[in-house]
Design a protein around this motif. Structure first.
Motif, PDB file in Angstrom:
ATOM      1  N   VAL A 293      15.646 -33.808  50.253  1.00  8.79           N
ATOM      2  CA  VAL A 293      14.190 -33.741  49.511  1.00  8.79           C
ATOM      3  C   VAL A 293      13.012 -33.996  50.688  1.00  8.79           C
ATOM      4  N   ALA A 294      13.154 -34.957  51.144  1.00  8.80           N
ATOM      5  CA  ALA A 294      12.118 -35.353  52.070  1.00  8.80           C
ATOM      6  C   ALA A 294      11.580 -34.415  53.116  1.00  8.80           C
ATOM      7  N   GLN A 295      12.773 -33.570  53.968  1.00 10.55           N
ATOM      8  CA  GLN A 295      12.295 -32.559  54.528  1.00 10.55           C
ATOM      9  C   GLN A 295      12.023 -31.405  53.998  1.00 10.55           C
ATOM     10  N   THR A 296      12.433 -31.047  52.708  1.00 16.03           N
ATOM     11  CA  THR A 296      12.002 -29.883  52.092  1.00 16.03           C
ATOM     12  C   THR A 296      10.674 -29.988  51.785  1.00 16.03           C
ATOM     13  N   LEU A 297      10.171 -31.297  51.349  1.00 15.38           N
ATOM     14  CA  LEU A 297       8.775 -31.398  51.111  1.00 15.38           C
ATOM     15  C   LEU A 297       7.803 -31.489  52.232  1.00 15.38           C
ATOM     16  N   VAL A 298       8.238 -31.909  53.338  1.00 12.54           N
ATOM     17  CA  VAL A 298       7.708 -31.625  54.729  1.00 12.54           C
ATOM     18  C   VAL A 298       7.480 -30.157  55.006  1.00 12.54           C
ATOM     19  N   ASN A 299       8.362 -29.474  54.616  1.00 10.86           N
ATOM     20  CA  ASN A 299       8.706 -27.852  55.124  1.00 10.86           C
ATOM     21  C   ASN A 299       7.637 -27.314  53.978  1.00 10.86           C
ATOM     22  N   LEU A 300       7.491 -27.578  52.603  1.00 12.91           N
ATOM     23  CA  LEU A 300       6.759 -27.045  51.833  1.00 12.91           C
ATOM     24  C   LEU A 300       5.259 -27.398  52.169  1.00 12.91           C
ATOM     25  N   ASN A 301       5.032 -28.589  52.461  1.00 13.08           N
ATOM     26  CA  ASN A 301       3.816 -29.269  52.665  1.00 13.08           C
ATOM     27  C   ASN A 301       3.003 -28.438  53.828  1.00 13.08           C
TER      28      ASN A 301
END
Length: 512
Positions: A293-301
């Motif tokens: 989840v954390a890395q996915t949010l970093v990716n999307l941001n």
């Protein structure tokens, strides 16, 4: 074939700059997390990095959700720590392979759609609990192990430097997007803090203080353990739990990305990709994993919306393992801690607090329960399962109270019961109490125009009610049944005895 090769669909508009920079940023944030969880589980650091590389690459290419990032996640490895301690790493690899097979089967049999049954309060609780876990994992980086192996908090100058650099990182991540969004704020923060530490020769905790990460390409390796029923008994429950945890976290992450990007992912395709990625992990020395989840949010941001960033992140991790370790090991942990703290803050569903006084009390209870189980037990599968069960029971209870009946006797002396609300296991008692076989006339009709028969409990209640009227030499008829209700009663006619009255003005079902 076209769906499989969406990576190479050149009609899709891709922002290559965003994808490239997002991939680098994701790799930087994924490395410390994979290392931390591998060490926590008593594994070689490379086992965690191999998982990050293989999970990321396979799911980026084959997964059902562009923009989603998978890696060596703590959620899945936490449930295997007991197995690793009692049976060793070879059993871990075999378990990861079996878990992958389970996930593959979920996708093949198209069971991924059941993630839609997860209510919004469960999603809020899941994400809020996960945000707390991510944040607390970063607080752990403020600890240090001395020469005697004793773990304690940083003290004095070391603590002030680490805190100051972390605050600087958080400040850059927060304010930089207000200046420009051309470059991901997380990557800028890591590079600036790295430059500050090198330029002023600041002595602070770095990636090298967690583990050394240089190595070679992962090699094919069949787990060395007895191929027997006894082995299967040992690994089967762990594999089942790992598969469940991995899929739940992955499919919840997919749903989250769907909401953020206003697009639709493919849950079954993602399940197959997760399974193939874990099978690859088990045979090539990785600890397995799921969506992060954390890395996915970093990716999307960072602006990523395609598969390319996930592929770049995975290849970057492999290059770092092979040749870039000396450079990466010098990155200050404070920079990575600050980035992940901001991810935790953005993961937390602050809207759930703002609308708490507008939500039903049952939904508040569900959300808090899921969050607490996630935080305390780190068992995401159990948390979600408990949340779904509580939500289902609350729904059943609410619907059980909705059954109503309107009674009247027509000019022919026939008594009618017009039922409204679903007839199912939760409402059968209330439904049955509405009838009076002793005092009712000889002909009674139950009108289901505003109701429907849902389950076997409802059929059984009708059967018992019909027999009660028969004992009084009275006739009970069912009227205005929908087609699915008629079919259900038809299938159960060997075990029940009811009279269905056809109504030519109510064409629910063709007359035979």
């Amino acid at each position: 074939m076209k769906n499989t090769l969406t990576l190479f669909d050149f009609s899709q508009k891709i922002n290559y700059k965003n994808e490239l920079l997002a991939g680098f940023t994701v790799a930087m944030t994924m490395i410390p997390e994979s290392l931390s969880f591998a060490i926590l589980a008593g594994l070689s650091p490379l086992t965690g990095l191999y998982a990050a590389f293989m999970m990321g690459l396979v799911t980026a290419i084959l997964g059902g959700r562009p923009g989603m990032v998978s890696g060596g996640a703590g959620a899945t490895i936490v449930v295997l720590i007991a197995l690793i301690k009692t049976h060793g790493v070879e059993y871990l690899f075999a378990t990861v392979v079996l878990a992958g097979v389970f996930q593959l089967l979920v996708g093949v049999f198209k069971l991924g759609k059941f993630v839609r049954l997860i209510p919004q309060p469960v999603m809020y609780g899941f994400l809020n609990g996960l945000a707390v876990i991510i944040f607390m994992a970063q607080v752990e980086q403020f600890k240090v192990t001395d020469a005697n192996g004793v773990v304690g908090w940083l003290q004095g100058t070391s603590l002030y430097i680490m805190s100051g650099l972390t605050i600087l990182t958080i400040g850059i991540v927060y304010f930089f997007p207000k200046i420009t969004k051309v470059v991901p704020a997380s990557l800028v923060a890591i590079l600036i803090v790295f430059a500050v530490v090198l330029g002023f020769n600041i002595n602070t905790k770095t990636v090298a203080d967690i583990a050394h990460i240089s190595g070679s390409l992962p090699n094919f390796h069949i787990p060395e353990l007895p191929f027997s029923l006894e082995t299967l008994k040992i690994i089967f429950p762990y594999a089942l739990i790992m598969a469940g945890v991995g899929l739940i976290e992955s499919l919840l992450t997919l749903s989250m990305v769907d909401e953020i990007t206003n697009s639709k992912g493919n849950t079954n395709k993602e399940s197959i990709a997760q399974g193939l990625a874990n099978i690859t992990n088990g045979f090539f020395g990785g600890m397995g994993g799921c969506a992060m989840v954390a890395q996915t949010l970093v990716n999307l941001n960072a602006g990523s919306r395609a598969r390319l960033s996930g592929i770049i992140a995975s290849i970057t991790i492999l290059i770092i393992i092979l040749v870039g370790a000396p450079f990466i090991e010098k990155i200050p942990m404070a920079a990575l801690v600050g980035v992940m703290m901001m991810v935790a803050i953005s993961t937390f569903q602050w809207v759930s607090i703002r609308i708490v006084n507008k939500m039903p009390k049952s939904d508040i209870f569900v959300g808090m329960t899921v969050a607490l189980i996630t935080i305390v037990l780190h068992n995401l599968a159990l948390a979600v399962l408990v949340g779904v069960i509580i939500s289902a029971l609350v729904f059943a209870w609410d619907n059980a109270k909705r059954i109503r009946s309107k009674k009247y006797i027509d000019e022919n002396g026939i008594k009618y019961y017009e039922i409204s609300g679903p007839l199912f296991f939760g409402s059968v008692t209330t439904f049955t109490d509405k009838f009076d076989p002793t005092n009712d006339p000889e002909q009674v009709i139950i009108d289901f125009k505003e109701s429907r028969i849902v389950d076997m409990s409802a059929i059984d209640a009708l059967d018992k009610l019909s027999k009660r009227y028969a004992q009084q030499n009275k006739k009970l008829h069912l009227k205005h049944l929908s087609e699915d209700c008629r079919k259900m009663l038809k299938n159960a006619e060997a075990v029940i005895e009811v009279n269905i009255q056809d109504d030519p003005t109510y064409k629910v079902m063709p007359e035979k």
